[in-house]
Design a protein around this motif. Structure first.
Motif, PDB file in Angstrom:
ATOM      1  N   ALA A 195      47.689  16.455 -83.840  1.00 56.41           N
ATOM      2  CA  ALA A 195      46.765  15.953 -84.913  1.00 56.41           C
ATOM      3  C   ALA A 195      47.358  16.121 -86.237  1.00 56.41           C
ATOM      4  O   ALA A 195      47.080  15.060 -86.778  1.00 56.41           O
ATOM      5  CB  ALA A 195      45.637  16.815 -84.591  1.00 56.41           C
ATOM      6  N   GLU A 196      48.054  16.941 -86.438  1.00 56.68           N
ATOM      7  CA  GLU A 196      48.739  17.164 -87.731  1.00 56.68           C
ATOM      8  C   GLU A 196      49.636  16.020 -88.105  1.00 56.68           C
ATOM      9  O   GLU A 196      49.546  15.344 -89.197  1.00 56.68           O
ATOM     10  CB  GLU A 196      49.343  18.264 -87.759  1.00 56.68           C
ATOM     11  CG  GLU A 196      49.658  19.149 -89.313  1.00 56.68           C
ATOM     12  CD  GLU A 196      50.271  20.432 -89.089  1.00 56.68           C
ATOM     13  OE1 GLU A 196      49.675  21.296 -88.265  1.00 56.68           O
ATOM     14  OE2 GLU A 196      51.320  20.611 -89.728  1.00 56.68           O
ATOM     15  N   ALA A 197      50.530  15.651 -87.101  1.00 57.49           N
ATOM     16  CA  ALA A 197      51.357  14.550 -87.070  1.00 57.49           C
ATOM     17  C   ALA A 197      50.792  13.120 -87.401  1.00 57.49           C
ATOM     18  O   ALA A 197      50.920  12.567 -88.071  1.00 57.49           O
ATOM     19  CB  ALA A 197      52.398  14.572 -86.065  1.00 57.49           C
ATOM     20  N   LEU A 198      49.671  13.031 -86.676  1.00 57.01           N
ATOM     21  CA  LEU A 198      48.891  11.921 -86.652  1.00 57.01           C
ATOM     22  C   LEU A 198      48.166  11.516 -88.134  1.00 57.01           C
ATOM     23  O   LEU A 198      48.534  10.734 -88.783  1.00 57.01           O
ATOM     24  CB  LEU A 198      47.802  11.755 -85.650  1.00 57.01           C
ATOM     25  CG  LEU A 198      48.275  11.351 -84.323  1.00 57.01           C
ATOM     26  CD1 LEU A 198      47.383  11.606 -83.195  1.00 57.01           C
ATOM     27  CD2 LEU A 198      49.131   9.895 -83.844  1.00 57.01           C
ATOM     28  N   ARG A 199      47.733  12.889 -88.513  1.00 52.74           N
ATOM     29  CA  ARG A 199      47.134  12.692 -89.902  1.00 52.74           C
ATOM     30  C   ARG A 199      47.989  12.400 -90.773  1.00 52.74           C
ATOM     31  O   ARG A 199      47.862  11.444 -91.725  1.00 52.74           O
ATOM     32  CB  ARG A 199      46.438  14.211 -90.293  1.00 52.74           C
ATOM     33  CG  ARG A 199      45.473  14.191 -89.678  1.00 52.74           C
ATOM     34  CD  ARG A 199      44.456  15.630 -90.261  1.00 52.74           C
ATOM     35  NE  ARG A 199      43.404  15.760 -89.566  1.00 52.74           N
ATOM     36  CZ  ARG A 199      42.229  14.887 -89.848  1.00 52.74           C
ATOM     37  NH1 ARG A 199      42.190  14.101 -90.898  1.00 52.74           N
ATOM     38  NH2 ARG A 199      41.056  15.174 -89.074  1.00 52.74           N
ATOM     39  N   GLN A 200      49.229  13.041 -90.788  1.00 47.50           N
ATOM     40  CA  GLN A 200      50.367  12.436 -91.841  1.00 47.50           C
ATOM     41  C   GLN A 200      50.452  11.019 -91.681  1.00 47.50           C
ATOM     42  O   GLN A 200      50.908  10.184 -92.600  1.00 47.50           O
ATOM     43  CB  GLN A 200      51.439  13.312 -91.510  1.00 47.50           C
ATOM     44  CG  GLN A 200      51.461  14.656 -92.154  1.00 47.50           C
ATOM     45  CD  GLN A 200      52.645  15.576 -91.618  1.00 47.50           C
ATOM     46  OE1 GLN A 200      53.631  14.699 -91.738  1.00 47.50           O
ATOM     47  NE2 GLN A 200      52.755  16.651 -91.491  1.00 47.50           N
TER      48      GLN A 200
END
Ligand SMILES: Cc1ncc(COP(=O)(O)O)c(C=O)c1O
Length: 367
Positions: A195-200
């Motif tokens: 989720a964190e990587a997708l947000r970035q």
């Protein structure tokens, strides 16, 4: 898993071993459950066909509400497109050279097609393959969220998406595969990384004024944790059948296993093991010498070793031994390569009624 033995007894000589037996009621329930989860969480479901490679099952997933299908190579995409699927995502860094260039262009003309991209070189190759029809192709930039397989760093996603736009190809969004969630205890953490990587990555596209309409995530082990609102779509594959690894990881129960391999005991020379007719040709070599290569629940045994045609079922000293000629169910550790070993699936129900035989349409299609 005792029900597998009952199914085998009921099927009797209708089945020539080794053979993959599909329990249709279990598969239907698996499809329904994942679709319900996606619907309840406002996510599109785009199942990966590599697990079943079977047009009939792809149709069931679409009929249940899947928005489209995910393919792992061009052949799978072509086969499911010919079978009527109108929306396919080839979630792979395709190198569209030679004959593949022509095939890609032809496929994009008859199907809503998107392809994964994670390098400038592959993107240029896609653009060259599409020629003056570039607008027919969508690309989804692959990012790495911790599996260290393919995928750019999230912050670099925007640059690739912008280059796609320059080449006339539609940048649809971003995707990732949290493969590091496939070890014990790692599922939730991998989903958080994801989720964190997708947000970035979504922010990186926004820096280039590109809105990510597709933010695609997931695998079977991490699916239940793909709740972050940035995610628009999940792509689980294994959930349709499930296997021993899924049970071990905790993403399903033994009652959710919808495929086992029917095998026959062909030798017992009094060792700690007996031999069944399912070796690497049937089961592939998924597993390792410690955990083994498949479970034999009826005898509390496991496949300790595989030769090409021989499976060594290790038995505990106290357990009863299956007789030579007896049929035993093998639960694969990883179901996907098992399906790819066979031309057809034997479709049964949990009562052991033989319902159909379905082709593994994309069996052995490697390119
Ligand atoms: C890119 C991609 N998406 C989705 C999946 C489906 O994950 P699973 O097989 O765990 O359901 C895979 C599996 O290898 C994959 O490589």
């Amino acid at each position: 898993m005792e029900q597998f033995s009952a199914v085998l007894r009921a099927l009797g000589d209708h089945v020539s071993t080794p053979a993959p037996i599909v329990l249709l009621d279990v598969v239907e329930a698996n499809i329904r459950r994942m679709q319900q989860w996606a619907d309840n969480h406002g996510k599109a479901l785009r199942p990966h066909v590599k697990t079943h490679k079977c047009v009939e099952i792809g149709r069931m997933q679409l009929a249940a509400g899947a928005t489209g299908l995910t393919a792992g190579n061009l052949s799978e995409a072509e086969i499911f497109s010919r079978a009527g699927c109108e929306d396919i995502f080839l979630a792979y860094p395709l190198w569209a050279a030679g004959a593949k260039a022509e095939r890609l262009r032809a496929l994009a003309q008859r199907t809503r097609l998107s392809v994964g991209v994670e390098s400038v070189e592959a993107l240029e190759q896609l653009a060259a393959a599409m020629g003056d029809r570039a607008e027919l192709l969508g690309v989804v930039v692959e990012i790495d969220c911790g599996a260290r397989r393919s995928g750019v760093r999230p912050a670099d996603a925007g640059r690739l998406a912008a280059l796609a736009r320059e080449r006339g190809i539609t940048p649809l969004g971003v995707f990732t595969y949290p493969g590091h969630g496939g070890t014990f205890g790692a599922r939730e953490r991998a989903a958080q990384d994801q989720a964190e990587a997708l947000r970035q990555a979504v922010s990186s596209l926004a820096e280039h004024s590109i809105e990510a309409s597709v933010v695609s995530a997931g695998s079977t082990p991490t699916a239940e944790f793909c709740t972050d609102e940035v995610i628009t779509e999940i792509r689980p594959g294994e959930y349709v059948f499930n296997d021993h690894d899924n049970v071990r990881l905790g993403d399903c129960g033994a009652e959710n296993i919808g495929l086992f391999v029917a095998s026959t005991v062909v030798s017992d020379q009094g060792h700690s093991h007996v031999i069944v007719d399912a070796g690497t040709k049937a089961l592939a070599r998924e597993g390792n010498p410690e955990r083994g290569y498949g479970q034999v629940p009826a005898y509390n045994g496991y496949l300790k070793l595989l030769n090409e045609y021989h499976g060594f079922v290790e038995l505990t000293e106290t357990a009863p031994r299956p007789a030579v000629g007896e049929r035993v169910a093998v639960v694969p550790h990883h179901v996907c390569p098992v399906v790819n070993s066979f031309e057809e699936l034997i479709i049964s129900n949990s009562a052991g009624e033989l319902l159909a035989r379905w082709a593994v349409d994309a069996q052995g299609q490697l390119n």
